[in-house]
Motif scaffolding. Sequence first.
Motif, PDB file in Angstrom:
ATOM      1  N   MET A 124       0.884  29.755 -23.192  1.00  0.00           N
ATOM      2  CA  MET A 124       2.297  29.242 -23.686  1.00  0.00           C
ATOM      3  C   MET A 124       2.671  29.721 -24.873  1.00  0.00           C
ATOM      4  SD  MET A 124       2.610  25.171 -24.866  1.00  0.00           S
ATOM      5  CE  MET A 124       2.086  24.525 -23.364  1.00  0.00           C
ATOM      6  N   LEU A 125       4.286  29.956 -24.680  1.00  0.00           N
ATOM      7  CA  LEU A 125       4.953  30.615 -25.887  1.00  0.00           C
ATOM      8  C   LEU A 125       6.045  30.035 -26.396  1.00  0.00           C
ATOM      9  CD1 LEU A 125       5.403  33.370 -27.385  1.00  0.00           C
ATOM     10  CD2 LEU A 125       6.785  34.213 -25.597  1.00  0.00           C
ATOM     11  N   VAL A 126       6.164  29.527 -27.424  1.00  0.00           N
ATOM     12  CA  VAL A 126       7.411  28.949 -28.113  1.00  0.00           C
ATOM     13  C   VAL A 126       8.099  29.975 -28.970  1.00  0.00           C
ATOM     14  CG1 VAL A 126       8.016  26.970 -29.461  1.00  0.00           C
ATOM     15  CG2 VAL A 126       6.082  26.667 -27.864  1.00  0.00           C
ATOM     16  N   ARG A 127       9.203  29.919 -28.791  1.00  0.00           N
ATOM     17  CA  ARG A 127      10.127  30.948 -29.827  1.00  0.00           C
ATOM     18  C   ARG A 127      11.254  30.289 -30.112  1.00  0.00           C
ATOM     19  NH1 ARG A 127       9.936  37.006 -26.914  1.00  0.00           N
ATOM     20  NH2 ARG A 127       8.934  37.395 -29.200  1.00  0.00           N
ATOM     21  N   THR A 128      11.513  30.363 -31.481  1.00  0.00           N
ATOM     22  CA  THR A 128      12.626  29.810 -32.104  1.00  0.00           C
ATOM     23  C   THR A 128      13.505  30.888 -32.789  1.00  0.00           C
ATOM     24  OG1 THR A 128      11.367  29.427 -34.045  1.00  0.00           O
ATOM     25  CG2 THR A 128      11.493  27.625 -32.496  1.00  0.00           C
ATOM     26  N   ALA A 129      14.953  30.526 -32.887  1.00  0.00           N
ATOM     27  CA  ALA A 129      15.579  31.503 -33.562  1.00  0.00           C
ATOM     28  C   ALA A 129      17.146  30.820 -33.924  1.00  0.00           C
ATOM     29  CB  ALA A 129      16.455  32.477 -32.293  1.00  0.00           C
ATOM     30  N   TRP A 130      17.415  31.057 -35.043  1.00  0.00           N
ATOM     31  CA  TRP A 130      18.859  30.659 -35.802  1.00  0.00           C
ATOM     32  C   TRP A 130      19.571  31.764 -36.325  1.00  0.00           C
ATOM     33  CZ3 TRP A 130      18.457  25.542 -38.792  1.00  0.00           C
ATOM     34  CH2 TRP A 130      19.799  25.214 -39.263  1.00  0.00           C
ATOM     35  N   ILE A 131      20.719  31.682 -35.542  1.00  0.00           N
ATOM     36  CA  ILE A 131      21.651  32.905 -35.733  1.00  0.00           C
ATOM     37  C   ILE A 131      22.881  32.118 -36.554  1.00  0.00           C
ATOM     38  CG2 ILE A 131      23.214  34.564 -34.746  1.00  0.00           C
ATOM     39  CD1 ILE A 131      21.696  34.351 -32.226  1.00  0.00           C
ATOM     40  N   PRO A 132      22.876  32.639 -37.936  1.00  0.00           N
ATOM     41  CA  PRO A 132      23.980  32.008 -38.505  1.00  0.00           C
ATOM     42  C   PRO A 132      25.364  32.355 -38.090  1.00  0.00           C
ATOM     43  CG  PRO A 132      22.260  33.371 -40.144  1.00  0.00           C
ATOM     44  CD  PRO A 132      22.082  33.303 -38.691  1.00  0.00           C
ATOM     45  N   GLY A 133      26.112  31.177 -38.132  1.00  0.00           N
ATOM     46  CA  GLY A 133      27.266  31.462 -37.708  1.00  0.00           C
ATOM     47  C   GLY A 133      27.622  31.414 -35.946  1.00  0.00           C
ATOM     48  N   LEU A 134      26.307  31.311 -35.257  1.00  0.00           N
ATOM     49  CA  LEU A 134      26.467  31.363 -33.822  1.00  0.00           C
ATOM     50  C   LEU A 134      25.663  29.819 -33.327  1.00  0.00           C
ATOM     51  CD1 LEU A 134      27.346  32.986 -31.380  1.00  0.00           C
ATOM     52  CD2 LEU A 134      24.945  33.479 -31.237  1.00  0.00           C
ATOM     53  N   ALA A 135      24.265  29.718 -33.458  1.00  0.00           N
ATOM     54  CA  ALA A 135      23.853  28.699 -32.850  1.00  0.00           C
ATOM     55  C   ALA A 135      22.457  28.950 -33.150  1.00  0.00           C
ATOM     56  CB  ALA A 135      23.957  28.497 -31.347  1.00  0.00           C
ATOM     57  N   SER A 136      21.409  27.804 -32.809  1.00  0.00           N
ATOM     58  CA  SER A 136      20.167  28.045 -32.972  1.00  0.00           C
ATOM     59  C   SER A 136      19.320  27.355 -31.820  1.00  0.00           C
ATOM     60  CB  SER A 136      19.566  27.111 -34.212  1.00  0.00           C
ATOM     61  OG  SER A 136      19.997  25.625 -34.182  1.00  0.00           O
ATOM     62  N   GLY A 137      18.150  27.866 -31.483  1.00  0.00           N
ATOM     63  CA  GLY A 137      17.534  27.292 -30.323  1.00  0.00           C
ATOM     64  C   GLY A 137      16.203  27.468 -30.257  1.00  0.00           C
ATOM     65  N   VAL A 138      15.449  26.948 -29.155  1.00  0.00           N
ATOM     66  CA  VAL A 138      14.174  26.908 -28.929  1.00  0.00           C
ATOM     67  C   VAL A 138      13.946  27.371 -27.511  1.00  0.00           C
ATOM     68  CG1 VAL A 138      11.882  25.516 -29.058  1.00  0.00           C
ATOM     69  CG2 VAL A 138      13.428  25.306 -30.878  1.00  0.00           C
ATOM     70  N   LYS A 139      12.980  28.245 -27.398  1.00  0.00           N
ATOM     71  CA  LYS A 139      12.531  28.567 -25.899  1.00  0.00           C
ATOM     72  C   LYS A 139      10.903  28.036 -25.903  1.00  0.00           C
ATOM     73  CE  LYS A 139      12.169  32.166 -22.592  1.00  0.00           C
ATOM     74  NZ  LYS A 139      12.743  33.571 -22.133  1.00  0.00           N
ATOM     75  N   ALA A 140      10.822  27.273 -24.942  1.00  0.00           N
ATOM     76  CA  ALA A 140       9.325  27.240 -24.522  1.00  0.00           C
ATOM     77  C   ALA A 140       8.946  27.447 -23.185  1.00  0.00           C
ATOM     78  CB  ALA A 140       8.936  25.745 -24.831  1.00  0.00           C
TER      79      ALA A 140
END
Length: 310
Positions: free
Chosen positions: A45-61
């Motif tokens: 099980m892989l959970v990956r998170t990202a925040w791109i300043p000025g664009l969006a943030s997200g979580v992929k599970a």
Amino acid sequence: MRIVTGDDIRSVCSWPFAVEALRAGHRMPPADLKDSLIESTGRKMLVRTAWIPGLASGVKAVTIYPDNPSQDPPAPSVQGQVLLFDEAEGHVVAVLEGVELTAWKTAGDSALGASCLARADVRSMLMVGAGSMARPLIEAHCSVRPSIDQVMIWNRSAPRAEELAASLGKDGISAQVVSDLDAAVSRADLISTATMSTEPLIRGAALKPGTHVDLVGAYTPSMREADDETLTRGRLFVDSYATTIGHIGEIMIPMASGVIARETLQGDLHDLVQGKAGRTSDDEITVFKNGGGAHLDVMIAHAVYQALCR
């Protein structure tokens, strides 16, 4: 909040769309990233998170069940969802089907790398592996290098490779199954690998000058698809320093043994897209490690969401 299905994603995505979404995303500031991986009896099980300043943030599970394709009925080996958050206000704007998005993101990542690194006149492509990512990778690479007129497919299981070659042929892509991997490596202008191998398959000694090598499959600390000579004969690039250094065997193992160092890496996709790094001659071998990352999912998810909302 919008629920985005696989059909929705397919309705707006094309390989040029996906590659350009990733290219635009790499003109933005680098993302803040964090991953979590849990493993049990070969399943992950892989959970990956990202925040791109000025664009969006997200979580992929996602879950990764390698035996799923061999079940009756077969199921995808990778399953999951992507949550896309509004960057300004923090609310969820969309939940996107993860399997479909992953294919566009993963192959688009490699294709963007090839668009920056592969010679413009490549003719022959070798696909190593015939799993679920093989066809998207072939299509994506052909979209950025339309000069490709021959595709070779090598797979441990020949019937699966033959099935893929026949399917590609129906869509006008000339493909043939090969059994001698070293011989195919020595003929290919562009090589893409997408396997579950823990032992190197690509031997650097077999590479011809000018080849571009796209390494996709090794995503855990124990996995590798190319030997040390591949990494030292070629100029080595990664899609993201954050998702490859210290995370992936393709980079970790040769670093630990002293074969390569941090300085061996010539650049990431931010450097490539912004023209700070790239191929310097037709004869040099370029090697690109596709490490993935939730920032790539966020880039594609944001582009898909924007396209659906028009």
